[in-house]
Design an enzyme around this catalytic site. Structure first.
Site, PDB file in Angstrom:
ATOM      1  N   LYS A 101       0.872  -1.470   0.002  1.00  0.00           N
ATOM      2  CA  LYS A 101      -0.244  -0.169   0.237  1.00  0.00           C
ATOM      3  C   LYS A 101       0.822   1.265   0.180  1.00  0.00           C
ATOM      4  O   LYS A 101       0.550   2.278  -0.921  1.00  0.00           O
ATOM      5  CB  LYS A 101      -0.825  -0.163   1.460  1.00  0.00           C
ATOM      6  CG  LYS A 101      -1.546   1.359   1.552  1.00  0.00           C
ATOM      7  CD  LYS A 101      -2.236   1.230   2.645  1.00  0.00           C
ATOM      8  CE  LYS A 101      -1.672   1.864   4.017  1.00  0.00           C
ATOM      9  NZ  LYS A 101      -1.288   2.879   4.468  1.00  0.00           N
ATOM     10  N   ASN A 102       1.751   1.091   0.810  1.00  0.00           N
ATOM     11  CA  ASN A 102       2.651   2.341   0.965  1.00  0.00           C
ATOM     12  C   ASN A 102       3.607   2.685   0.021  1.00  0.00           C
ATOM     13  O   ASN A 102       4.130   3.808   0.073  1.00  0.00           O
ATOM     14  CB  ASN A 102       3.329   2.457   2.312  1.00  0.00           C
ATOM     15  CG  ASN A 102       2.193   2.542   3.586  1.00  0.00           C
ATOM     16  OD1 ASN A 102       1.072   2.977   3.330  1.00  0.00           O
ATOM     17  ND2 ASN A 102       2.545   2.454   4.752  1.00  0.00           N
ATOM     18  N   ASP A 121       4.706   0.719  12.048  1.00  0.00           N
ATOM     19  CA  ASP A 121       3.440   0.000  11.330  1.00  0.00           C
ATOM     20  C   ASP A 121       3.473  -1.301  11.586  1.00  0.00           C
ATOM     21  O   ASP A 121       2.483  -2.103  11.409  1.00  0.00           O
ATOM     22  CB  ASP A 121       3.385   0.044   9.863  1.00  0.00           C
ATOM     23  CG  ASP A 121       3.367   1.582   9.273  1.00  0.00           C
ATOM     24  OD1 ASP A 121       3.638   1.853   8.461  1.00  0.00           O
ATOM     25  OD2 ASP A 121       3.124   2.448  10.394  1.00  0.00           O
ATOM     26  N   ARG A 146      -8.501  -0.591   4.571  1.00  0.00           N
ATOM     27  CA  ARG A 146      -7.711   0.418   3.917  1.00  0.00           C
ATOM     28  C   ARG A 146      -6.600  -0.210   3.580  1.00  0.00           C
ATOM     29  O   ARG A 146      -5.742   0.186   2.659  1.00  0.00           O
ATOM     30  CB  ARG A 146      -7.545   1.571   4.865  1.00  0.00           C
ATOM     31  CG  ARG A 146      -8.734   2.471   5.251  1.00  0.00           C
ATOM     32  CD  ARG A 146      -8.271   3.785   5.825  1.00  0.00           C
ATOM     33  NE  ARG A 146      -7.206   4.147   5.124  1.00  0.00           N
ATOM     34  CZ  ARG A 146      -5.980   4.420   6.100  1.00  0.00           C
ATOM     35  NH1 ARG A 146      -5.992   4.299   7.503  1.00  0.00           N
ATOM     36  NH2 ARG A 146      -4.868   4.843   5.551  1.00  0.00           N
ATOM     37  N   ARG A 203       0.121  14.627  12.445  1.00  0.00           N
ATOM     38  CA  ARG A 203       0.821  14.545  11.282  1.00  0.00           C
ATOM     39  C   ARG A 203       1.081  15.512  10.529  1.00  0.00           C
ATOM     40  O   ARG A 203       0.622  15.675   9.265  1.00  0.00           O
ATOM     41  CB  ARG A 203       0.303  13.299  10.507  1.00  0.00           C
ATOM     42  CG  ARG A 203       0.093  12.033  11.271  1.00  0.00           C
ATOM     43  CD  ARG A 203      -0.523  10.981  10.837  1.00  0.00           C
ATOM     44  NE  ARG A 203       0.413  10.336   9.783  1.00  0.00           N
ATOM     45  CZ  ARG A 203       0.010   9.256   8.990  1.00  0.00           C
ATOM     46  NH1 ARG A 203      -1.170   8.822   9.171  1.00  0.00           N
ATOM     47  NH2 ARG A 203       0.662   8.929   8.080  1.00  0.00           N
ATOM     48  N   PRO A 204       2.065  16.587  10.949  1.00  0.00           N
ATOM     49  CA  PRO A 204       2.018  17.834  10.200  1.00  0.00           C
ATOM     50  C   PRO A 204       2.659  17.580   8.790  1.00  0.00           C
ATOM     51  O   PRO A 204       3.211  16.552   8.469  1.00  0.00           O
ATOM     52  CB  PRO A 204       2.904  18.765  10.951  1.00  0.00           C
ATOM     53  CG  PRO A 204       3.644  17.738  11.975  1.00  0.00           C
ATOM     54  CD  PRO A 204       2.673  16.347  11.875  1.00  0.00           C
ATOM     55  N   ILE A 205       2.502  18.488   7.821  1.00  0.00           N
ATOM     56  CA  ILE A 205       3.411  18.592   6.313  1.00  0.00           C
ATOM     57  C   ILE A 205       4.358  19.393   6.523  1.00  0.00           C
ATOM     58  O   ILE A 205       4.698  19.929   5.331  1.00  0.00           O
ATOM     59  CB  ILE A 205       2.436  18.328   5.519  1.00  0.00           C
ATOM     60  CG1 ILE A 205       1.481  19.551   5.416  1.00  0.00           C
ATOM     61  CG2 ILE A 205       1.649  17.059   5.492  1.00  0.00           C
ATOM     62  CD1 ILE A 205       0.524  19.621   4.143  1.00  0.00           C
ATOM     63  N   ASP A 206       4.781  20.257   7.516  1.00  0.00           N
ATOM     64  CA  ASP A 206       5.861  21.147   7.600  1.00  0.00           C
ATOM     65  C   ASP A 206       7.016  20.990   6.831  1.00  0.00           C
ATOM     66  O   ASP A 206       7.413  22.020   6.287  1.00  0.00           O
ATOM     67  CB  ASP A 206       6.024  21.728   9.063  1.00  0.00           C
ATOM     68  CG  ASP A 206       6.814  20.706   9.744  1.00  0.00           C
ATOM     69  OD1 ASP A 206       7.840  20.585  10.240  1.00  0.00           O
ATOM     70  OD2 ASP A 206       6.100  19.532   9.786  1.00  0.00           O
ATOM     71  N   CYS A 214      -5.350  12.665  12.424  1.00  0.00           N
ATOM     72  CA  CYS A 214      -5.067  11.221  12.535  1.00  0.00           C
ATOM     73  C   CYS A 214      -5.043  10.749  13.829  1.00  0.00           C
ATOM     74  O   CYS A 214      -4.646  11.379  14.769  1.00  0.00           O
ATOM     75  CB  CYS A 214      -3.942  11.004  11.660  1.00  0.00           C
ATOM     76  SG  CYS A 214      -3.579   9.282  11.566  1.00  0.00           S
TER      77      CYS A 214
HETATM   78  C1  EPZ Z   1       4.281   6.960   6.062  1.00  0.00           C
HETATM   79  O1  EPZ Z   1       3.486   8.136   6.515  1.00  0.00           O
HETATM   80  C2  EPZ Z   1       3.490   5.698   6.126  1.00  0.00           C
HETATM   81  N1  EPZ Z   1       2.116   6.166   5.383  1.00  0.00           N
HETATM   82  C3  EPZ Z   1       2.837   5.420   7.518  1.00  0.00           C
HETATM   83  O2  EPZ Z   1       2.064   4.055   7.212  1.00  0.00           O
HETATM   84  C4  EPZ Z   1       3.990   5.002   8.330  1.00  0.00           C
HETATM   85  O3  EPZ Z   1       3.459   4.825   9.918  1.00  0.00           O
HETATM   86  C5  EPZ Z   1       5.016   6.251   8.475  1.00  0.00           C
HETATM   87  O4  EPZ Z   1       5.233   6.624   6.896  1.00  0.00           O
HETATM   88  C6  EPZ Z   1       6.291   6.110   9.102  1.00  0.00           C
HETATM   89  O5  EPZ Z   1       6.857   4.855   8.657  1.00  0.00           O
HETATM   90  C7  EPZ Z   1       2.264   6.031   3.784  1.00  0.00           C
HETATM   91  O6  EPZ Z   1       3.310   5.622   3.429  1.00  0.00           O
HETATM   92  C8  EPZ Z   1       1.150   6.232   3.162  1.00  0.00           C
HETATM   93  P1  EPZ Z   1       6.127  10.223   8.110  1.00  0.00           P
HETATM   94  P2  EPZ Z   1       4.003   9.292   6.497  1.00  0.00           P
HETATM   95  O7  EPZ Z   1       6.240  11.582   7.218  1.00  0.00           O
HETATM   96  O8  EPZ Z   1       4.624   9.872   5.211  1.00  0.00           O
HETATM   97  C9  EPZ Z   1       6.557  13.713  11.536  1.00  0.00           C
HETATM   98  C10 EPZ Z   1       0.074   2.690   7.605  1.00  0.00           C
HETATM   99  O9  EPZ Z   1      -0.126   2.267   8.902  1.00  0.00           O
HETATM  100  N2  EPZ Z   1       6.642  14.630  10.324  1.00  0.00           N
HETATM  101  O10 EPZ Z   1       7.436   9.375   7.664  1.00  0.00           O
HETATM  102  O11 EPZ Z   1       2.828  10.344   6.732  1.00  0.00           O
HETATM  103  C11 EPZ Z   1       5.339  12.847  11.996  1.00  0.00           C
HETATM  104  O12 EPZ Z   1       4.453  13.507  12.373  1.00  0.00           O
HETATM  105  C12 EPZ Z   1       0.656   4.159   7.771  1.00  0.00           C
HETATM  106  O13 EPZ Z   1       0.186   2.178   6.617  1.00  0.00           O
HETATM  107  C13 EPZ Z   1       6.809  15.964  10.762  1.00  0.00           C
HETATM  108  O14 EPZ Z   1       7.164  16.407  11.814  1.00  0.00           O
HETATM  109  O15 EPZ Z   1       4.980   9.504   7.806  1.00  0.00           O
HETATM  110  C14 EPZ Z   1       6.007  11.390  12.185  1.00  0.00           C
HETATM  111  O16 EPZ Z   1       5.968  11.990  13.507  1.00  0.00           O
HETATM  112  C15 EPZ Z   1       0.304   4.775   8.868  1.00  0.00           C
HETATM  113  N3  EPZ Z   1       6.524  16.847   9.598  1.00  0.00           N
HETATM  114  C16 EPZ Z   1       7.285  11.244  11.627  1.00  0.00           C
HETATM  115  O17 EPZ Z   1       7.711  12.663  11.086  1.00  0.00           O
HETATM  116  C17 EPZ Z   1       6.330  16.454   8.332  1.00  0.00           C
HETATM  117  O18 EPZ Z   1       6.137  17.242   7.592  1.00  0.00           O
HETATM  118  C18 EPZ Z   1       7.372  10.266  10.542  1.00  0.00           C
HETATM  119  O19 EPZ Z   1       6.151  10.663   9.397  1.00  0.00           O
HETATM  120  C19 EPZ Z   1       6.070  15.016   8.120  1.00  0.00           C
HETATM  121  C20 EPZ Z   1       6.398  14.294   9.217  1.00  0.00           C
END
Ligand code: EPZ
Length: 431
Positions: A22-23, A308, A400, A121-124, A116
């Site tokens: 999926k990811n 995960d 999902r 889950r910020p996108i900063d 969530c």
């Molecule tokens: C991906 O999410 C996966 N989703 C998640 O899987 C997985 O848990 C996660 O990576 C970590 O491995 C998909 O690939 C669709 P991140 P993503 O950005 O990309 C922080 C599942 O169960 N962060 O790597 O959204 C964030 O808050 C899902 O299949 C910021 O601070 O995760 C987190 O603590 C759930 N600012 C950490 O980084 C940002 O702009 C990692 O998040 C982005 C992230």
């Protein structure tokens, strides 16, 4: 609404196949927007998240054709740069549309994904990366508005408070593929799903080096072309099936996964004393007597222990003699499954970012609520080790991310049925 009725049914036995990841498939589907030529994708799992992403692609203007199950042909001749709230709110991963739209259209308007349950889950970092590519980024009315008319490759450090970001890396790599100049992306995510995306982008004509390492170098090109790509196996689905074998002391062969994609996970199970046989494309869990050993785990970005697979390991540790400590460093609140496991009789306490699990607990069947994708998987695994029936509600969370979950598990002896909540004893139904 669908529910699962699960009963402990002793050891699981047999072979269970792993589907596409999926990811990996989500950013890969978004990446098809980078070219106006046809991209053919194979091993695409049939999941509600995929259907959401395909719906958004069609809304943006892509033509999608499914010649056979698991295969999609996607052609994005003429597209818009807007991904609306009413579609994006259904699935966070649609944030992966930002990079391809910025690269292809030199502008984007993408709704900011909502909250969530597993934590903030910020996108900063996504925005920081785009600004470093000389894009004008503005947040207003719940949308990220990007003007990329002056986009330019350059050095970017993309690390955040818990290290790298998976979809953040995906977005910046995709944006940089068509940006003039060279982008040196440091603290990039190394997850196998990011590697799979980069490998497909290279097949489309992108220039990317350092794939699989924390430093990616992307040299922008004029145009990308179509390609054929098969999505990698889902290591999280595979890990979930490995725990299903372990928690039932069964003999289960998880087929279609390279063990090296699950290094940290298998290392922890080895430490716990789980007998396993590892092959090129399979993991065989072997029966054992008595209890495994407890292990302590800290979740980290890849190649660390995957967040995960945190909840699923927690379920196994409830059946293990002794004390184990599971610390969640990626999503500190990712313990929504714990109160439900406690209702089944597990002895777990939460101390800050850690779950302290005392085992082995005698679990008994109970009506429980799924709160998110991986939490629901952990509840089903615990139900395999419980006395009596467990009714699991809100299983749309599971759909999902797990394709034909109950059919695959029933085929190796699991007692799991998908029923309507109308079949549940009235007193157990949520109000
Ligand atoms: C991906 O999410 C996966 N989703 C998640 O899987 C997985 O848990 C996660 O990576 C970590 O491995 C998909 O690939 C669709 P991140 P993503 O950005 O990309 C922080 C599942 O169960 N962060 O790597 O959204 C964030 O808050 C899902 O299949 C910021 O601070 O995760 C987190 O603590 C759930 N600012 C950490 O980084 C940002 O702009 C990692 O998040 C982005 C992230």
């Amino acid at each position: 609404m669908d529910v699962f009725k699960v009963s402990g049914n002793g050891p699981l036995n047999g072979q269970i196949d792993v589907g596409g990841a999926k990811n990996a498939a989500l950013p890969i589907l978004a990446a098809t927007l980078l070219s106006d030529e046809t991209v053919t994708l194979r091993n695409v799992p049939d999941l509600s998240d995929m259907r959401f992403m395909l719906e958004i692609l069609r809304h943006i203007g892509a033509e999608t054709v499914q010649p056979e199950p698991g295969v999609w042909k996607i052609t994005s001749k003429k597209i818009t740069h807007i991904a609306p709230y009413d579609l994006v709110r259904k699935m966070r991963a649609s944030v992966c549309l930002l990079g391809p739209l910025v690269a292809r259209m030199r502008k984007a308007e993408v709704s900011i994904p909502g909250g969530c349950v597993i934590g903030p889950r910020p996108i900063d970092l996504h925005i920081k990366g785009l600004k470093k590519l000389n894009c004008q980024v503005e947040i207003s009315n719940g949308y990220v508005h990007v003007d990329a008319s002056e986009i330019q490759g350059g050095p970017i450090f993309l690390g955040g408070r818990s290290g790298s970001t998976v979809t953040g890396t995906a977005n910046i790599v995709m944006a940089a593929t068509l940006a003039p100049g060279t982008t040196r992306l440091e603290c990039a995510a190394c997850e196998p799903e990011v590697v799979d995306l980069c490998n497909m982008l290279v097949k489309m004509g992108a220039k990317i080096t350092g794939i699989g390492s924390p430093e990616l170098v992307i040299t922008g090109v004029e145009k990308l072309h179509g390609c054929e790509h098969s999505v990698i196996a889902d290591r999280i689905e595979a890990g979930t099936f490995v725990i299903a074998g372990a928690i039932t002391r069964g003999d289960v062969t998880v087929k279609g996964i390279a063990p090296k994609l699950l290094g940290a996970f298998l290392d922890k199970l080895e430490e716990a004393g789980l007998p396993m046989e590892l092959g090129e494309d399979y993991i065989r869990v072997l029966p054992y007597q008595g209890s495994l050993k407890t292990v302590d785990v800290v979740t980290l970005p890849h190649p660390g222990y995957p967040t995960d697979l945190q909840a699923q390991l927690g379920a196994l540790m409830t059946q293990t003699e002794g004390l184990s400590i599971i610390t969640e460093r990626i999503y500190p609140n990712r313990f929504m499954h714990v109160p439900e496991l406690q209702r089944m009789g597990a002895d777990i306490s939460i101390e800050g970012p850690s779950a302290i699990i005392k085992g082995a607990s005698k679990l008994s069947g109970a009506p429980v609520m799924a709160s998110d994708l991986r939490a629901s998987a952990a509840l089903i695994l615990a139900a395999f080790a419980a006395e009596g029936d467990t009714w699991i509600q809100r299983i749309y969370h599971l759909d999902r991310g797990y394709e034909r979950f109950e059919q695959k598990l029933a085929a190796i002896g699991a007692k799991i049925e998908r029923l309507s909540d109308k079949d549940m004893p009235k007193e157990l139904l949520e109000d």
